[in-house]
Scaffold this motif. Sequence first.
Motif, short mmCIF file in Angstrom:
data_model
loop_
_atom_site.label_atom_id
_atom_site.label_comp_id
_atom_site.label_asym_id
_atom_site.label_seq_id
_atom_site.Cartn_x
_atom_site.Cartn_y
_atom_site.Cartn_z
N ILE A 121 97.43 31.51 48.72
CA ILE A 121 96.84 30.87 49.90
C ILE A 121 96.32 31.97 50.81
O ILE A 121 97.05 32.90 51.16
CB ILE A 121 97.85 30.00 50.66
CG1 ILE A 121 98.47 28.97 49.71
CG2 ILE A 121 97.16 29.30 51.83
CD1 ILE A 121 99.55 28.12 50.37
N LYS A 135 99.25 34.74 51.84
CA LYS A 135 98.75 35.78 52.76
C LYS A 135 98.60 35.14 54.14
O LYS A 135 97.49 34.80 54.56
CB LYS A 135 97.33 36.20 52.33
CG LYS A 135 97.22 37.27 51.30
CD LYS A 135 95.72 37.65 51.22
CE LYS A 135 95.36 38.26 49.91
NZ LYS A 135 93.88 38.41 49.76
N SER A 161 92.83 31.62 53.46
CA SER A 161 92.47 30.95 54.72
C SER A 161 93.29 29.67 54.92
O SER A 161 93.49 29.22 56.05
CB SER A 161 90.98 30.60 54.73
OG SER A 161 90.71 29.57 53.81
N ARG A 178 92.26 26.82 53.65
CA ARG A 178 91.31 25.70 53.60
C ARG A 178 91.46 24.86 52.33
O ARG A 178 91.44 23.63 52.39
CB ARG A 178 89.87 26.20 53.67
CG ARG A 178 89.46 26.67 55.04
CD ARG A 178 87.94 26.75 55.11
NE ARG A 178 87.52 27.42 56.32
CZ ARG A 178 87.24 28.70 56.38
NH1 ARG A 178 87.34 29.46 55.30
NH2 ARG A 178 86.86 29.24 57.51
N LEU A 232 95.41 35.60 38.68
CA LEU A 232 94.42 35.83 39.73
C LEU A 232 93.33 36.78 39.23
O LEU A 232 93.61 37.76 38.55
CB LEU A 232 95.07 36.42 40.98
CG LEU A 232 95.96 35.46 41.77
CD1 LEU A 232 97.41 35.62 41.34
CD2 LEU A 232 95.82 35.69 43.25
N TYR A 264 85.56 29.88 47.04
CA TYR A 264 85.06 31.25 47.04
C TYR A 264 83.70 31.27 46.37
O TYR A 264 83.54 30.76 45.27
CB TYR A 264 86.01 32.19 46.26
CG TYR A 264 87.02 32.85 47.17
CD1 TYR A 264 87.76 32.11 48.07
CD2 TYR A 264 87.21 34.22 47.13
CE1 TYR A 264 88.66 32.71 48.91
CE2 TYR A 264 88.13 34.84 47.96
CZ TYR A 264 88.84 34.07 48.85
OH TYR A 264 89.74 34.68 49.68
P1 IMP Z 1 91.79 29.66 50.68
O1 IMP Z 1 91.11 28.32 50.66
O2 IMP Z 1 91.05 30.64 51.56
O3 IMP Z 1 93.25 29.59 51.00
O4 IMP Z 1 91.54 30.26 49.25
C1 IMP Z 1 92.49 30.33 48.26
C2 IMP Z 1 91.80 30.79 46.99
O5 IMP Z 1 91.08 32.00 47.21
C3 IMP Z 1 92.80 31.12 45.91
O6 IMP Z 1 93.09 30.00 45.11
C4 IMP Z 1 92.09 32.20 45.12
O7 IMP Z 1 91.25 31.61 44.15
C5 IMP Z 1 91.24 32.91 46.13
N1 IMP Z 1 91.87 34.16 46.64
C6 IMP Z 1 92.28 34.42 47.89
N2 IMP Z 1 92.80 35.64 48.01
C7 IMP Z 1 92.74 36.20 46.77
C8 IMP Z 1 93.15 37.47 46.23
O8 IMP Z 1 93.70 38.37 46.91
N3 IMP Z 1 92.93 37.64 44.91
C9 IMP Z 1 92.36 36.70 44.12
N4 IMP Z 1 91.96 35.49 44.57
C10 IMP Z 1 92.15 35.24 45.90
#
Ligand code: IMP
Length: 196
Positions: free
Chosen positions: A118, A147, A120, A122, A174, A85
Amino acid sequence: MSSVGSEKCAIPHEAALDIERVLIPEEEILRRVRELSSQIESDYAESKNKLVLLGILKGSVVFMAELMKHIRIPVEIDFMKVSSYGGGTTSSGNVEIKLDIRRRDIEESDILIVEDIIDSGRTLSYLVEYLKLRGAASVRTVTLLDKPSRRTVDFVPDYTGFTVPDEFVVGYGLDFDEKYRALPFIGVLKPEFYEK
Ligand code: IMP
Ligand code: MG
């Protein structure tokens, strides 16, 4: 004492005032985490390898601390820090390792990656492949929240606490912009705090 919707926050928490509603109260999280701990305990009880809980910093720390207390077989802990992020509420799409795992015994380790949420997919699909390439005896994943509606890559965790809708959530580790991690529940942030 701050009041959040109909839920009372157990401790006076300035940050709770920014929450629109409580999605998962603390007692429900604790109950579910105990279930996950005992599932993990029985799944790994027969393994000859070391069980290593690998927390992904920083979001997983509250979940990880609760989870490890209730696993009644030997566990070791380790941490990695990755970023996907760029700040705000959208993923940049790239996974960058900021702190790597350093173990000499990775080949005798059953690695269980502990993640807060979780989105995306990724981050975890990248990390699972990475740790397999590093030679881990086994690699599995446990996430407090999932999610699934937001996936851009195919990824299914081995253990999930709760499936949540496509809303930005904070608390229980979070954050949004490093805030709200200490809230003892999972809540939905008021949109005015992230829609700038
Ligand atoms: P991914 O690689 O897109 O699955 O990202 C996962 C990461 O995004 C998590 O470890 C969080 O740090 C962040 N993230 C995703 N959704 C949220 C949310 O609703 N609240 C806070 N952090 C989130
Ligand atoms: Mg994270």
